[in-house]
Design a protein around this motif. Structure first.
Motif, short mmCIF file in Angstrom:
data_model
loop_
_atom_site.label_atom_id
_atom_site.label_comp_id
_atom_site.label_asym_id
_atom_site.label_seq_id
_atom_site.Cartn_x
_atom_site.Cartn_y
_atom_site.Cartn_z
N TYR A 167 0.46 -11.48 2.57
CA TYR A 167 -0.48 -10.59 1.92
C TYR A 167 0.28 -9.36 1.44
N VAL A 168 0.02 -8.96 0.19
CA VAL A 168 0.72 -7.82 -0.38
C VAL A 168 -0.29 -6.76 -0.80
N ASP A 169 -0.09 -5.54 -0.30
CA ASP A 169 -0.83 -4.37 -0.76
C ASP A 169 -0.20 -4.05 -2.11
N ALA A 170 -0.75 -4.64 -3.17
CA ALA A 170 -0.03 -4.72 -4.45
C ALA A 170 -0.27 -3.55 -5.41
N ASP A 171 -1.09 -2.58 -5.05
CA ASP A 171 -1.26 -1.41 -5.91
C ASP A 171 0.09 -0.71 -6.02
N ALA A 172 0.66 -0.73 -7.21
CA ALA A 172 1.94 -0.06 -7.48
C ALA A 172 3.07 -0.53 -6.56
#
Length: 148
Positions: free
Chosen positions: A5-10
């Motif tokens: 899982y990636v906290d993909a904001d920026a």
């Protein structure tokens, strides 16, 4: 099966995460808020409604023991470690039960110092280099191999 899982904001390491996930045949979910537009040929993309920490809470709720979370947020890292998941910063630093309390304390102290000095704005991170990407890739792959 391990999920990523990636906290993909920026998040500057999404392509590296996807490349290594493909190599090890691991599913990836990218989470972002409605202010960001993501496209991927590999990952599942979840757009979470806007809200201060909406993406963070969704990510914590989705991950399970043994999953890998990529986030630069120490608070998110602390919560996923509590669920038995692994967490890694985009710098390649692993969050662990041994270092997370110290990291949270430093974040708190820095925020307090900024408030006291009246400097609430930050300069922002240094420009990301190729070496930064290589360091993250090596650390991320090492984490994957340790888990599998």
């Amino acid at each position: 099966m391990v999920k990523i899982y990636v906290d993909a904001d920026a998040c500057p390491v999404v392509s590296i995460v996807e490349k290594l996930a493909k190599k090890y045949d691991l599913p990836v979910t990218l989470l972002c808020d409605t202010n960001h537009v993501l496209h991927s040929d590999y990952s599942e993309i979840k757009v979470i409604g806007a809200g201060a920490d909406a993406v963070d809470y969704a990510l914590v709720n989705m991950c399970h023991k043994g999953d890998i979370v990529v986030s630069q947020d120490y608070g998110v890292a602390a919560m996923v470690l509590g669920k038995g998941a692994y967490a890694i910063h985009q710098s390649g630093k692993w969050y662990t039960n041994e270092n997370i309390d110290q990291m949270l304390m430093e974040r708190h102290m820095n925020k307090k110092a900024r408030r006291a000095s009246g400097k609430n704005h930050l300069k922002g991170p240094k420009k990301r280099t190729e070496e930064d990407d290589e360091r993250f890739a090596a650390s991320f792959e090492k984490l994957i191999m340790q888990i599998l």
